[in-house]
Design a protein around this motif. Sequence first.
Motif, PDB file in Angstrom:
ATOM      1  N   VAL A 184       0.841  -1.199   0.000  1.00 23.84           N
ATOM      2  CA  VAL A 184       0.000   0.000   0.000  1.00 23.84           C
ATOM      3  C   VAL A 184       0.877   1.250   0.000  1.00 23.84           C
ATOM      4  O   VAL A 184       0.648   2.199  -0.764  1.00 23.84           O
ATOM      5  CB  VAL A 184      -0.947   0.017   1.220  1.00 23.84           C
ATOM      6  CG1 VAL A 184      -1.769   1.312   1.232  1.00 23.84           C
ATOM      7  CG2 VAL A 184      -1.881  -1.191   1.186  1.00 23.84           C
ATOM      8  N   THR A 185       1.914   1.238   0.831  1.00 25.48           N
ATOM      9  CA  THR A 185       2.842   2.367   0.889  1.00 25.48           C
ATOM     10  C   THR A 185       3.540   2.569  -0.448  1.00 25.48           C
ATOM     11  O   THR A 185       3.688   3.705  -0.927  1.00 25.48           O
ATOM     12  CB  THR A 185       3.901   2.140   1.988  1.00 25.48           C
ATOM     13  OG1 THR A 185       3.247   1.984   3.249  1.00 25.48           O
ATOM     14  CG2 THR A 185       4.868   3.301   2.053  1.00 25.48           C
ATOM     15  N   LYS A 186       3.951   1.478  -1.065  1.00 30.00           N
ATOM     16  CA  LYS A 186       4.610   1.566  -2.367  1.00 30.00           C
ATOM     17  C   LYS A 186       3.647   2.102  -3.418  1.00 30.00           C
ATOM     18  O   LYS A 186       4.032   2.913  -4.274  1.00 30.00           O
ATOM     19  CB  LYS A 186       5.143   0.193  -2.785  1.00 30.00           C
ATOM     20  CG  LYS A 186       5.929   0.213  -4.085  1.00 30.00           C
ATOM     21  CD  LYS A 186       6.521  -1.157  -4.389  1.00 30.00           C
ATOM     22  CE  LYS A 186       7.304  -1.125  -5.686  1.00 30.00           C
ATOM     23  NZ  LYS A 186       7.929  -2.438  -6.002  1.00 30.00           N
ATOM     24  N   ALA A 187       2.396   1.658  -3.367  1.00 29.25           N
ATOM     25  CA  ALA A 187       1.390   2.112  -4.328  1.00 29.25           C
ATOM     26  C   ALA A 187       1.160   3.617  -4.222  1.00 29.25           C
ATOM     27  O   ALA A 187       0.972   4.308  -5.229  1.00 29.25           O
ATOM     28  CB  ALA A 187       0.077   1.360  -4.110  1.00 29.25           C
ATOM     29  N   LYS A 188       1.194   4.152  -2.996  1.00 33.56           N
ATOM     30  CA  LYS A 188       0.998   5.590  -2.788  1.00 33.56           C
ATOM     31  C   LYS A 188       2.106   6.397  -3.447  1.00 33.56           C
ATOM     32  O   LYS A 188       1.879   7.518  -3.909  1.00 33.56           O
ATOM     33  CB  LYS A 188       0.967   5.910  -1.295  1.00 33.56           C
ATOM     34  CG  LYS A 188      -0.233   5.372  -0.539  1.00 33.56           C
ATOM     35  CD  LYS A 188      -0.109   5.708   0.943  1.00 33.56           C
ATOM     36  CE  LYS A 188      -1.261   5.129   1.745  1.00 33.56           C
ATOM     37  NZ  LYS A 188      -1.120   5.427   3.200  1.00 33.56           N
ATOM     38  N   ASN A 189       3.307   5.821  -3.470  1.00 30.58           N
ATOM     39  CA  ASN A 189       4.480   6.556  -3.949  1.00 30.58           C
ATOM     40  C   ASN A 189       4.917   6.135  -5.348  1.00 30.58           C
ATOM     41  O   ASN A 189       6.021   6.491  -5.788  1.00 30.58           O
ATOM     42  CB  ASN A 189       5.646   6.365  -2.981  1.00 30.58           C
ATOM     43  CG  ASN A 189       5.317   6.856  -1.583  1.00 30.58           C
ATOM     44  OD1 ASN A 189       4.918   7.998  -1.405  1.00 30.58           O
ATOM     45  ND2 ASN A 189       5.457   5.989  -0.597  1.00 30.58           N
TER      46      ASN A 189
END
Length: 275
Positions: A184-189
């Motif tokens: 999820v964190t990677k998807a945000k960035n």
Amino acid sequence: IKTKLFNFLWKNKRDKIKRTGLYQDRDKGGIRMTNIETMVKALRLAWIPRLLTPGRKNWKTVPDYYLGKYGGLRFLLRCNYDIKYIEGLPMFYKDILKYFNDLKTLYSYEKGQDMVIFNNKEILVGGKPVFISEWFNSNILLIQDLLNTNGQFLTYQEFRNKYPCKTNFLQFYQVITAIPKHLVTKAKNTETPEAELYTGDNLLFELDDSTQIHLEKTKTSDFYRLLNNKIHTENQTGPTRWNNTMKLDGDAWKKIFASLKNICKETIKIEGIPV
């Protein structure tokens, strides 16, 4: 087969050069000796262009049926899959998927495969990756498709309003809770890639920034070269030892190895095999 090949090369005597070196290209000091294991993988991978041939054919009925449960071969190859979760598919075709995964690993393939929701070995519901055909047909493919502009998951009602597909709250909740926090964190960035990369007619597959293949045109020899160039990268023993006194760099050794066949065509041989 491997034993017979090397027995022939060395006339049933002990190996004089490390086998890993002989598998390499001539400019790296090898003689392009065939690696049987790598050739088997390349022969399997060469079935990918055949399986992607348009139209219905009797021999494709079985693989098309099972691969269709995962979005089809073209889509599946770009997913973060693990063959242990591919059920029902005959072992021959599982080997193709396994060896293609090996190829992606050798080239450190990224290109957002872990952002794909479906067939993702890191997104498990009931211990298995998910594939929801209604979502797939509505181009809901990536984790980013489930996030709002603030990088938070859509609510169920927001999801229903945004996408015209049939789903229920339980199914929606199972998927979003199965996505690991680090993804999820990677998807945000991460910039959201175009959906056409996964569902369109794009047949170019970028293994890395400098290497790409055409999924309908790549041949056995191409797959073998791609695998061999990454598997056998160890420096030759001779140059490594000689560098202690001559201090030649890698480019110099390439020129030396490449020039052998031109300056000594008749005399430079390894037990009768021209170099």
